[in-house]
Design an enzyme around this catalytic site. Structure first.
Site, PDB file in Angstrom:
ATOM      1  N   CYS A  34      -1.738   3.608  -8.659  1.00 35.46           N
ATOM      2  CA  CYS A  34      -2.219   2.224  -8.734  1.00 35.46           C
ATOM      3  C   CYS A  34      -2.501   1.825 -10.190  1.00 35.46           C
ATOM      4  CB  CYS A  34      -3.420   2.063  -7.805  1.00 35.46           C
ATOM      5  SG  CYS A  34      -3.666   0.378  -7.292  1.00 35.46           S
ATOM      6  N   ILE A  92      -4.184  -1.038  -2.456  1.00 32.43           N
ATOM      7  CA  ILE A  92      -5.464  -1.707  -2.739  1.00 32.43           C
ATOM      8  C   ILE A  92      -5.288  -2.557  -4.000  1.00 32.43           C
ATOM      9  CG2 ILE A  92      -7.941  -1.351  -3.060  1.00 32.43           C
ATOM     10  CD1 ILE A  92      -7.503   1.486  -1.808  1.00 32.43           C
ATOM     11  N   HIS A 129      -2.458   4.585  -2.812  1.00 33.49           N
ATOM     12  CA  HIS A 129      -3.519   5.576  -3.058  1.00 33.49           C
ATOM     13  C   HIS A 129      -3.432   6.761  -2.102  1.00 33.49           C
ATOM     14  CE1 HIS A 129      -6.208   3.449  -5.927  1.00 33.49           C
ATOM     15  NE2 HIS A 129      -5.622   2.369  -5.417  1.00 33.49           N
ATOM     16  N   GLU A 131      -4.750   9.509  -2.335  1.00 33.56           N
ATOM     17  CA  GLU A 131      -6.028  10.234  -2.284  1.00 33.56           C
ATOM     18  C   GLU A 131      -6.943   9.696  -1.181  1.00 33.56           C
ATOM     19  OE1 GLU A 131      -5.291   7.946  -4.449  1.00 33.56           O
ATOM     20  OE2 GLU A 131      -7.069   6.815  -5.052  1.00 33.56           O
TER      21      GLU A 131
HETATM   22  N1  GLN Z   1      -5.241  -4.309  -9.609  1.00 39.21           N
HETATM   23  C1  GLN Z   1      -5.697  -3.254 -10.467  1.00 39.21           C
HETATM   24  C2  GLN Z   1      -5.133  -3.420 -11.885  1.00 39.21           C
HETATM   25  O1  GLN Z   1      -4.295  -4.213 -12.111  1.00 39.21           O
HETATM   26  C3  GLN Z   1      -5.343  -1.893  -9.894  1.00 39.21           C
HETATM   27  C4  GLN Z   1      -5.994  -1.702  -8.546  1.00 39.21           C
HETATM   28  C5  GLN Z   1      -6.270  -0.267  -8.173  1.00 39.21           C
HETATM   29  O2  GLN Z   1      -6.135   0.670  -8.976  1.00 39.21           O
HETATM   30  N2  GLN Z   1      -6.690  -0.091  -6.942  1.00 39.21           N
HETATM   31  O3  GLN Z   1      -5.554  -2.717 -12.770  1.00 39.21           O
END
Ligand code: GLN
Length: 151
Positions: A34, A92, A129, A131
């Site tokens: 992410c 997320i 994610h 994890e």
């Molecule tokens: N939206 C976040 C970003 O751009 C990342 C979201 C996350 O790591 N769950 O940094």
């Protein structure tokens, strides 16, 4: 900004960006999930100018590609390197990978073709994610990557 902006700024403030980048370029196994995937990317197509990135993967990412926090979602992904059973993935406010360069292996896409997991040698990136999934297969895959890099 979001998590990746914060992590990037802290990396620079603590002088971690250059040593980390050079260790990864020398073969240190790394896995970005992410916000971490965003930090590994060579570029983003929608981040504010000046967002610090490690720029060690030959990919372009789009931050918050699926919308705001409320548009976060779960889905089953087909990930051939993990076997036939689908992998339940949590997105997320995640990014999408919008471009991959030579040497980058696509490990998973959504049904519409959006790329969400990639590998480039010792570097692994997931837009979701693993994890928070109960399924340890992605972690096992990373451990095998670590072993193969060590050899
Ligand atoms: N939206 C976040 C970003 O751009 C990342 C979201 C996350 O790591 N769950 O940094």
């Amino acid at each position: 900004g979001g998590e990746s902006t914060t992590i990037g700024k802290l990396m620079v403030d603590y002088g971690l960006d250059r040593p980390l980048k050079s260790l990864i370029e020398q073969g240190l196994p790394v896995w970005g999930t992410c916000a971490g995937l965003i930090l590994l990317a060579k570029k983003t197509d929608n981040a504010l100018e000046g967002q610090p990135l490690l720029a060690v993967m030959n990919i372009t990412v789009r931050r918050n590609a699926f919308g705001s926090q409320r548009e976060s979602f779960e889905t089953d992904l087909s990930i051939p390197v993990l076997g036939e059973t689908p992998f339940h993935a949590f997105f997320i406010r995640g990014p999408a990978i919008t471009e991959v360069g030579p040497g980058v292996e696509v490990l998973a896409t959504l049904d519409d073709g959006t790329i969400v997991a990639v590998r480039e040698g010792n570097r692994l990136g997931t837009a979701f994610h693993p994890e928070v999934s109960r399924d340890p297969r992605f972690h096992h895959y990373f451990l095998r990557l670590v072993q193969s890099v060590r050899k």
